[in-house]
Design a protein around this motif. Structure first.
Motif, PDB file in Angstrom:
ATOM      1  N   VAL A  72       0.892  -1.094   0.116  1.00 56.50           N
ATOM      2  CA  VAL A  72       0.127   0.125  -0.081  1.00 56.50           C
ATOM      3  C   VAL A  72       0.934   1.207  -0.128  1.00 56.50           C
ATOM      4  O   VAL A  72       1.833   1.256   0.870  1.00 56.50           O
ATOM      5  N   THR A  73       0.645   2.058  -0.695  1.00 53.80           N
ATOM      6  CA  THR A  73       1.449   3.346  -1.030  1.00 53.80           C
ATOM      7  C   THR A  73       0.852   4.620  -1.529  1.00 53.80           C
ATOM      8  O   THR A  73      -0.679   4.393  -1.685  1.00 53.80           O
ATOM      9  N   GLY A  74       1.051   5.719  -1.383  1.00 48.83           N
ATOM     10  CA  GLY A  74       0.316   6.875  -1.860  1.00 48.83           C
ATOM     11  C   GLY A  74       1.101   8.211  -1.719  1.00 48.83           C
ATOM     12  O   GLY A  74       2.087   8.192  -1.171  1.00 48.83           O
ATOM     13  N   ASN A  75       0.547   9.083  -2.013  1.00 49.00           N
ATOM     14  CA  ASN A  75       1.145  10.573  -1.976  1.00 49.00           C
ATOM     15  C   ASN A  75       0.662  11.352  -0.620  1.00 49.00           C
ATOM     16  O   ASN A  75       1.341  12.435  -0.460  1.00 49.00           O
ATOM     17  N   ASP A  76       0.007  10.599   0.151  1.00 49.82           N
ATOM     18  CA  ASP A  76      -0.285  11.394   1.450  1.00 49.82           C
ATOM     19  C   ASP A  76      -0.215  10.277   2.552  1.00 49.82           C
ATOM     20  O   ASP A  76      -0.998   9.517   2.571  1.00 49.82           O
ATOM     21  N   SER A  77       0.747  10.508   3.384  1.00 52.88           N
ATOM     22  CA  SER A  77       1.023   9.423   4.351  1.00 52.88           C
ATOM     23  C   SER A  77      -0.087   9.227   5.393  1.00 52.88           C
ATOM     24  O   SER A  77      -0.301   8.223   5.840  1.00 52.88           O
TER      25      SER A  77
END
Length: 69
Positions: A41-46
């Motif tokens: 799981v990854t993203g640009n907003d921690s």
């Protein structure tokens, strides 16, 4: 699991099997990849990414192994 993603407004990627994308407020993006028994799981907003992981942990038995290396 696909039902869980649909229920939480995650769109299935049309070109890559096993990839789901959740768009959030302020252009936040969470990307979930299903691969055998792993779930990166990854993203640009921690904050949004962590919030989604907590949501998944409340539904499924899972552990967070930390950063992908």
């Amino acid at each position: 699991m696909a039902h869980f993603f649909a229920e939480h407004e995650c769109a299935k990627c049309s070109v890559e099997y096993g990839v789901y994308v959740k768009l959030g407020k302020n252009s936040s993006l969470v990307i979930i990849c299903l691969y055998v028994d792993d779930l990166p799981v990854t993203g640009n907003d921690s904050i949004e990414t962590e919030r989604f992981k907590v949501l998944m942990k409340s539904e499924f038995e899972m552990i967070d192994l930390g950063k992908l290396t």
